[in-house]
Design an enzyme around this catalytic site. Sequence first.
Site, PDB file in Angstrom:
ATOM      1  N   LEU A 159       0.815  -1.219   0.000  1.00 32.86           N
ATOM      2  CA  LEU A 159       0.000   0.000   0.000  1.00 32.86           C
ATOM      3  C   LEU A 159       0.843   1.262   0.000  1.00 32.86           C
ATOM      4  O   LEU A 159       0.318   2.351  -0.264  1.00 32.86           O
ATOM      5  CB  LEU A 159      -0.918   0.028   1.235  1.00 32.86           C
ATOM      6  CG  LEU A 159      -1.685  -1.251   1.586  1.00 32.86           C
ATOM      7  CD1 LEU A 159      -2.543  -1.010   2.830  1.00 32.86           C
ATOM      8  CD2 LEU A 159      -2.531  -1.724   0.421  1.00 32.86           C
ATOM      9  N   ASN A 181     -10.783   7.295  -6.321  1.00 29.85           N
ATOM     10  CA  ASN A 181     -10.786   7.973  -5.029  1.00 29.85           C
ATOM     11  C   ASN A 181     -11.445   7.086  -3.974  1.00 29.85           C
ATOM     12  O   ASN A 181     -12.549   6.579  -4.190  1.00 29.85           O
ATOM     13  CB  ASN A 181     -11.554   9.296  -5.135  1.00 29.85           C
ATOM     14  CG  ASN A 181     -10.895  10.266  -6.087  1.00 29.85           C
ATOM     15  OD1 ASN A 181      -9.930  10.932  -5.740  1.00 29.85           O
ATOM     16  ND2 ASN A 181     -11.410  10.343  -7.312  1.00 29.85           N
ATOM     17  N   LYS A 186       3.305   5.073 -10.866  1.00 32.89           N
ATOM     18  CA  LYS A 186       2.463   3.922 -10.496  1.00 32.89           C
ATOM     19  C   LYS A 186       2.489   2.868 -11.594  1.00 32.89           C
ATOM     20  O   LYS A 186       2.527   1.659 -11.313  1.00 32.89           O
ATOM     21  CB  LYS A 186       1.025   4.385 -10.232  1.00 32.89           C
ATOM     22  CG  LYS A 186       0.877   5.386  -9.093  1.00 32.89           C
ATOM     23  CD  LYS A 186       1.283   4.811  -7.754  1.00 32.89           C
ATOM     24  CE  LYS A 186       0.187   4.051  -7.076  1.00 32.89           C
ATOM     25  NZ  LYS A 186       0.520   3.649  -5.687  1.00 32.89           N
ATOM     26  N   HIS A 234     -48.133   9.061  33.603  1.00 32.97           N
ATOM     27  CA  HIS A 234     -48.163   8.831  35.043  1.00 32.97           C
ATOM     28  C   HIS A 234     -49.245   7.808  35.379  1.00 32.97           C
ATOM     29  O   HIS A 234     -50.151   7.546  34.576  1.00 32.97           O
ATOM     30  CB  HIS A 234     -48.432  10.146  35.776  1.00 32.97           C
ATOM     31  CG  HIS A 234     -47.386  11.195  35.508  1.00 32.97           C
ATOM     32  ND1 HIS A 234     -46.057  10.989  35.735  1.00 32.97           N
ATOM     33  CD2 HIS A 234     -47.498  12.469  35.020  1.00 32.97           C
ATOM     34  CE1 HIS A 234     -45.379  12.071  35.410  1.00 32.97           C
ATOM     35  NE2 HIS A 234     -46.232  12.984  34.964  1.00 32.97           N
ATOM     36  N   PRO A 235     -49.187   7.187  36.564  1.00 30.02           N
ATOM     37  CA  PRO A 235     -50.207   6.198  36.945  1.00 30.02           C
ATOM     38  C   PRO A 235     -51.617   6.753  36.791  1.00 30.02           C
ATOM     39  O   PRO A 235     -51.915   7.884  37.187  1.00 30.02           O
ATOM     40  CB  PRO A 235     -49.871   5.902  38.412  1.00 30.02           C
ATOM     41  CG  PRO A 235     -48.402   6.161  38.510  1.00 30.02           C
ATOM     42  CD  PRO A 235     -48.147   7.321  37.609  1.00 30.02           C
ATOM     43  N   GLY A 236     -52.483   5.945  36.175  1.00 31.44           N
ATOM     44  CA  GLY A 236     -53.881   6.303  36.011  1.00 31.44           C
ATOM     45  C   GLY A 236     -54.172   7.202  34.825  1.00 31.44           C
ATOM     46  O   GLY A 236     -55.342   7.455  34.504  1.00 31.44           O
ATOM     47  N   TYR A 252       2.988  11.225 -11.342  1.00 31.39           N
ATOM     48  CA  TYR A 252       2.375  10.261 -10.415  1.00 31.39           C
ATOM     49  C   TYR A 252       1.897   9.026 -11.168  1.00 31.39           C
ATOM     50  O   TYR A 252       2.216   7.883 -10.797  1.00 31.39           O
ATOM     51  CB  TYR A 252       1.215  10.922  -9.674  1.00 31.39           C
ATOM     52  CG  TYR A 252       0.437   9.981  -8.795  1.00 31.39           C
ATOM     53  CD1 TYR A 252       1.018   9.402  -7.671  1.00 31.39           C
ATOM     54  CD2 TYR A 252      -0.892   9.662  -9.080  1.00 31.39           C
ATOM     55  CE1 TYR A 252       0.321   8.535  -6.864  1.00 31.39           C
ATOM     56  CE2 TYR A 252      -1.606   8.797  -8.267  1.00 31.39           C
ATOM     57  CZ  TYR A 252      -1.000   8.228  -7.159  1.00 31.39           C
ATOM     58  OH  TYR A 252      -1.703   7.364  -6.367  1.00 31.39           O
TER      59      TYR A 252
END
Length: 372
Positions: free
Chosen positions: A53, A132, A107, A279-281, A103
């Site tokens: 790499l 890319n 390569k 909430h409860p109830g 470049y």
Amino acid sequence: MKVLITGANGFVGQNLISHLSEKSDVEVLRFTREDALQSLPELVAQVDFVFHLAGVNRPQNPQEFYAGNTDLTRELCDSIRLSGRKVPVLYTSSTQAGLDNAYGQSKLGAEQILLDLSSEYGSDVHVCRLPNVFGKWARPNYNSAVATFCNNIARDLPITINDPLARINLVYIDDVISCFVDVMEGRKSGAPFVTVEPQYNVSVGEIAKQLTTFRESRESLITESVGTGFVRALYSTYLSYLPPEDFTYEVPKHGDPRGVFVEMLKTKDAGQFSYFTAHPGITRGGHYHHSKTEKFLVIKGTACFRFRHIVSGEFYELVTTGDKPEIVETVPGWSHDITNMGVEEMIVMLWANEIFDREAPDTYTYPVGTQA
């Protein structure tokens, strides 16, 4: 199995090492810029596969292209010959190989040296001409527009776009690594060129727009389709550039004497997610929908769901608790409510198949009542 990775500290190298470290039968040896060329023969003599790499793509002097790409590859191939073993090599070349620039030519020269190794010595050679590459850990403000855009947009910094219509070819780092591992393990081969799939052809403007939408989704709560394809890969990449202090964000909480209601996530085509407490109830609901549907999941507490058909008057009642994960669906044309029957606060997850629209809520008050 021992594997040598040259350029181990680079973007692709770090991702490859991360994936290989998850395999108990693979040991990774590393060669980096800090290592002397003289160490290559000893490293190569120990390994069963080489990921080559290492390379130079932004030198001070164009001649460094040839030293970092062509000459280093020659040293690697000489080391393989010296080992007396036909060590396979996967080389990360570039789609610029063959172009009339320093470049690309460096390569291409490296490719030819590797092809000569294959034909003259017998080592398997796999050349991958990468376009890319984007993904986590790519360096911003270096040679990746995606990395730079992700970094800046995540930090609310400006970006520069010279031509929003300019198109680029992209591959996602996880697809690159998957391909590389498949080559190493013999599930994929090239003759000798290897292609990473899928590849995405997108404009610079499209990338910037999509990334901006990701950032804005924290305010709108509307997510993109981030589960597949390019958008999935780009979203994962974008998130990897968030600074730790931005790992969290607040969402609005609406409270009244009954409890609280919080919307978590909205989608463009698959509704929204929220939760509420009672909430409860306390009883919530007492309405029906013509088209909207919902799924309720009690996370904590005990809930009584009641339903009444708005035409026939048919009544139905059921109880569910947080101890038993059970989805309750609301059905169009049936009025429904939910009552906290327990002695503690009840918490309920809710999914609706559409984003709530205050101008057209499809929600109509209709008391459910009790069984006659």
